[in-house]
Write a protein that holds these residues in place. Structure first.
Motif, PDB file in Angstrom:
ATOM      1  N   ASP A 196      22.046  57.599  39.543  1.00 49.13           N
ATOM      2  CA  ASP A 196      21.472  58.726  40.151  1.00 49.13           C
ATOM      3  C   ASP A 196      22.948  58.404  40.472  1.00 49.13           C
ATOM      4  O   ASP A 196      23.277  58.036  41.739  1.00 49.13           O
ATOM      5  CB  ASP A 196      20.374  58.287  41.690  1.00 49.13           C
ATOM      6  N   GLU A 197      23.578  58.859  39.250  1.00 48.62           N
ATOM      7  CA  GLU A 197      25.614  58.934  39.774  1.00 48.62           C
ATOM      8  C   GLU A 197      25.469  60.044  41.709  1.00 48.62           C
ATOM      9  O   GLU A 197      25.209  61.102  41.296  1.00 48.62           O
ATOM     10  CB  GLU A 197      25.736  59.887  38.954  1.00 48.62           C
ATOM     11  N   SER A 246      38.398  66.438  27.585  1.00 47.36           N
ATOM     12  CA  SER A 246      37.126  66.868  26.020  1.00 47.36           C
ATOM     13  C   SER A 246      35.964  67.613  27.016  1.00 47.36           C
ATOM     14  O   SER A 246      35.928  68.185  26.118  1.00 47.36           O
ATOM     15  CB  SER A 246      36.553  65.563  26.413  1.00 47.36           C
ATOM     16  N   HIS A 247      36.016  67.712  28.580  1.00 49.07           N
ATOM     17  CA  HIS A 247      34.774  68.805  29.169  1.00 49.07           C
ATOM     18  C   HIS A 247      35.671  69.911  28.832  1.00 49.07           C
ATOM     19  O   HIS A 247      34.209  70.844  28.310  1.00 49.07           O
ATOM     20  CB  HIS A 247      35.028  68.779  30.391  1.00 49.07           C
ATOM     21  N   ARG A 285      31.223  60.855  33.006  1.00 47.62           N
ATOM     22  CA  ARG A 285      30.196  60.655  34.511  1.00 47.62           C
ATOM     23  C   ARG A 285      29.265  61.697  34.451  1.00 47.62           C
ATOM     24  O   ARG A 285      29.100  62.130  34.757  1.00 47.62           O
ATOM     25  CB  ARG A 285      30.817  61.117  35.559  1.00 47.62           C
ATOM     26  N   LEU A 286      28.021  60.435  34.119  1.00 43.88           N
ATOM     27  CA  LEU A 286      26.675  61.452  33.741  1.00 43.88           C
ATOM     28  C   LEU A 286      25.914  61.108  34.429  1.00 43.88           C
ATOM     29  O   LEU A 286      25.947  59.271  35.148  1.00 43.88           O
ATOM     30  CB  LEU A 286      26.059  61.184  32.326  1.00 43.88           C
ATOM     31  N   ARG A 287      24.912  61.185  35.008  1.00 44.03           N
ATOM     32  CA  ARG A 287      23.483  60.650  35.439  1.00 44.03           C
ATOM     33  C   ARG A 287      22.733  60.799  34.117  1.00 44.03           C
ATOM     34  O   ARG A 287      21.290  60.157  34.349  1.00 44.03           O
ATOM     35  CB  ARG A 287      22.966  62.045  36.826  1.00 44.03           C
ATOM     36  N   GLU A 288      22.341  61.186  32.875  1.00 48.07           N
ATOM     37  CA  GLU A 288      21.599  60.867  31.762  1.00 48.07           C
ATOM     38  C   GLU A 288      22.587  60.408  31.163  1.00 48.07           C
ATOM     39  O   GLU A 288      22.908  61.454  30.827  1.00 48.07           O
ATOM     40  CB  GLU A 288      19.839  62.020  31.688  1.00 48.07           C
ATOM     41  N   PHE A 289      22.166  59.714  29.920  1.00 52.26           N
ATOM     42  CA  PHE A 289      23.261  59.173  28.596  1.00 52.26           C
ATOM     43  C   PHE A 289      22.737  58.466  28.209  1.00 52.26           C
ATOM     44  O   PHE A 289      21.610  58.077  27.879  1.00 52.26           O
ATOM     45  CB  PHE A 289      24.258  58.626  29.245  1.00 52.26           C
ATOM     46  N   GLY A 331      25.837  66.413  35.514  1.00 50.94           N
ATOM     47  CA  GLY A 331      26.297  65.014  34.571  1.00 50.94           C
ATOM     48  C   GLY A 331      24.954  65.114  34.229  1.00 50.94           C
ATOM     49  O   GLY A 331      24.775  64.143  33.299  1.00 50.94           O
ATOM     50  N   VAL A 332      24.139  66.481  33.618  1.00 50.57           N
ATOM     51  CA  VAL A 332      22.636  66.527  32.797  1.00 50.57           C
ATOM     52  C   VAL A 332      23.164  67.430  31.569  1.00 50.57           C
ATOM     53  O   VAL A 332      23.432  68.525  31.901  1.00 50.57           O
ATOM     54  CB  VAL A 332      21.832  67.045  33.563  1.00 50.57           C
TER      55      VAL A 332
END
Length: 553
Positions: free
Chosen positions: A140-141, A24-25, A150-154, A40-41
């Motif tokens: 704050d992953e 998917s990435h 696996r995100l830091r902002e979602f 992650g952003v």
């Protein structure tokens, strides 16, 4: 609606990013759906935002259908609310101060904030209530990666139910559970609704919705014979039978130089690893060291240990281990340890070899109940050699993406935050709550993981960026225009590739982007006025008159 590729910001790529391992990435970047700003952003580009908005709309419709009311809560949240619930210790929370020194957090979930608002529910007559919002979260992953997984902002949909009692919560929980099934079905996903561990959310019960995928953060355990299914964090599968040596009347100390691993110990003593125990010291929030014990051939599932203790735990470091046991890792055991001991159920019967709490020494014949007094709980991680606890069948382990998680919170948040109401009997009671989360970006990633081929994405129609992709080849532009207009008049969203590009590049981009239908106007169209219609999922092609394109849309 017709969108012209020549006017769109549509930066497709022939090669995937070098750091991409998830399908998917790779495909979402190559297809021009998303771009990374930092670890992650991510930014949703126009094509990706169209997919996201379709997912979001399905979620919204199913929430509205069960009577949930949409609202919007802020990202910026006073730290004080999290301190009141005791969740301010969570390492994944972003913390900040304003210019006056006041403390805030950027929450990864909104239980505290919504419970703050629920304090306005003062009477049983105002219950039940169900509220939801679709909003940005911050986390704050420590290990961001895998594209949208696996995100830091979602962005998440969080819903919350408020009831008088547990019976009301059960009703709300089942309403949400049904809404989740319909949501994922409409998005075209294959998902499993399984028991799960509540984790930092708290509460007494939760269920995960796991989408099998080539990449993901969860492991789905299913039986090949029956309907048993669970997240590995709570799976209670049956381990293989142990093989014990001769029974001893009391523990015997034996020198084991260099045998600091289970395999080395079993080989040195010529025993089966199932006859050994593994010591896993952990530390609780107050700094106390707790000893978790599992069978030597098993792995500890930390989520189960946290559930057994009723609080989060972390592996003890070397200094903490030495202070608590007087020995180093590899020679640790329960006899002589003064702290709390939690042993896996597999250690309830039989005698095991355990560390002697003296470097280079172990004890044979260690028996729970006779030689030490542990608490017992299911602590082990399921293994591929296990069998189904319901029918004894073989198990299957699949990587999966958690696309939704629902929780029975009870009064976990309402009590510390003072969300109470006057019941019919005149008594003040805490509101009984539930929490229900869905990740739209994870639905996108899961859909790509489940539906792709060597050429690109194969979107389920409900969430595809466009319903049809019309490819205009040189000389057939006018026919392509008419085809696009016919499809649009039939209610389809159309992407018209009117760019000045070679046919091969246009076809490659069409396959990469993955709209359900590709319509091609080329040289043959100039002869017979027809176009080629290709089903992206099956590869089936047929030739149709332009006028017939909208039929059956």
């Amino acid at each position: 609606m017709i969108a012209r590729a020549s006017q769109l910001f549509l930066p497709t790529l022939r090669e995937a990013p070098s750091d991409a391992d998830a399908v998917s990435h790779k495909l979402l970047v190559r297809g021009g759906f998303i771009r990374q700003v930092a670890a992650g952003v991510w930014t949703f580009l126009p094509l990706g935002w169209r997919v996201y908005r379709k997912v979001e709309q399905i979620i919204r419709e199913e929430q509205d259908r069960i009577g949930a009311q949409e609202m919007l809560m802020p990202v910026l949240t006073p730290l004080e609310l999290w301190q009141q619930t005791g969740r301010d210790f969570i390492e994944e929370i972003f913390r900040l101060k304003d210019r006056k020194g006041a403390d805030y957090v950027l929450p990864l979930t909104h239980e505290e904030t919504v419970t703050f608002h629920a304090r306005e529910l003062q009477s049983y007559r105002q219950l039940p209530q169900m509220l939801y919002h679709i909003a940005i979260k911050e986390r704050d992953e420590p290990r961001p990666g895998k594209g949208l997984i696996r995100l830091r902002e979602f962005i998440m949909k969080d819903a919350y139910s408020f009831d008088r009692d547990e019976a009301g919560l059960d009703v709300a929980f089942q309403k949400q559970r049904g809404a989740y099934h319909r949501t994922f079905d409409r998005c075209g996903l294959v998902t499993h609704d399984v028991p799960a561990e509540p984790g930092m959310m708290g509460g007494k019960e939760s269920r995960d919705f796991l989408a099998p995928a080539g990449a993901g953060e969860n492991t789905l355990v299913t039986c090949e014979n029956c309907d048993y299914a669970a997240d590995i964090e709570v799976a209670t599968t049956t381990p293989r039978a142990p093989v014990f040596p001769e029974r001893l009347d009391a523990p015997e100390e034996i020198e084991t130089p260099g045998a600091t691993t289970i395999d080395a110990l079993a080989e040195f003593l010529s025993i089966d690893p199932t006859a050994t125990s593994k010591a896993m010291p952990h530390v609780t929030q107050d700094g106390s060291v707790v000893l978790a014990l599992v069978r030597g051939d098993d792995r500890l599932e930390e989520a189960k240990l946290s559930a057994a203790l009723g609080e989060p735990v972390w592996p003890a470091d070397d200094e903490q281990i030495k202070a608590a046991f007087g020995a180093s890792g590899g020679s640790l055991g329960p006899i002589g340890f003064k702290g709390r001991i939690v042993a896996d159920l597999a250690l309830r019967e039989g005698q095991f070899v355990a560390g002697a709490n003296r470097d280079g020494w172990h004890l044979r014949g260690v028996e729970a109940g006779r030689d030490f007094e542990p608490e017992f709980a299911d602590l082990r991680e399921s293994a591929e050699t296990d069998t189904c606890p319901e029918c004894g069948g073989a198990l299957r382990f699949q990587t999966a993406i958690e696309v939704g998680h629902i929780f029975k919170l009870g009064t976990r948040y309402s009590e510390p935050l003072g969300a109470t109401f006057l019941d019919e009997d005149g008594r003040e009671k805490a509101v009984v709550m539930g929490s229900y989360g869905i990740g739209p970006a994870r639905i996108m990633a899961a859909a790509v993981e489940q539906f792709n081929d060597e050429n690109g994405i194969v979107w389920p129609r409900a969430i595809a960026p466009y319903d049809a992709h019309v490819v205009a080849l040189p000389g057939a532009e006018e026919i392509a225009e008419r085809a696009a207009e016919t499809l649009s008049a039939a209610g389809l969203d159309v992407l018209l590739d009117d760019r000045d590009q070679r046919a091969g590049e246009k076809f490659a981009d069409a396959d990469l982007i993955g709209c359900p239908i590709r319509v091609t106007a080329g040289k043959k169209s100039l002869e017979d006025g027809k176009v080629d219609v290709r089903d992206r999922a099956t590869g089936e092609e047929k030739r149709l008159d332009v006028a017939d394109l909208g039929k059956g849309a």
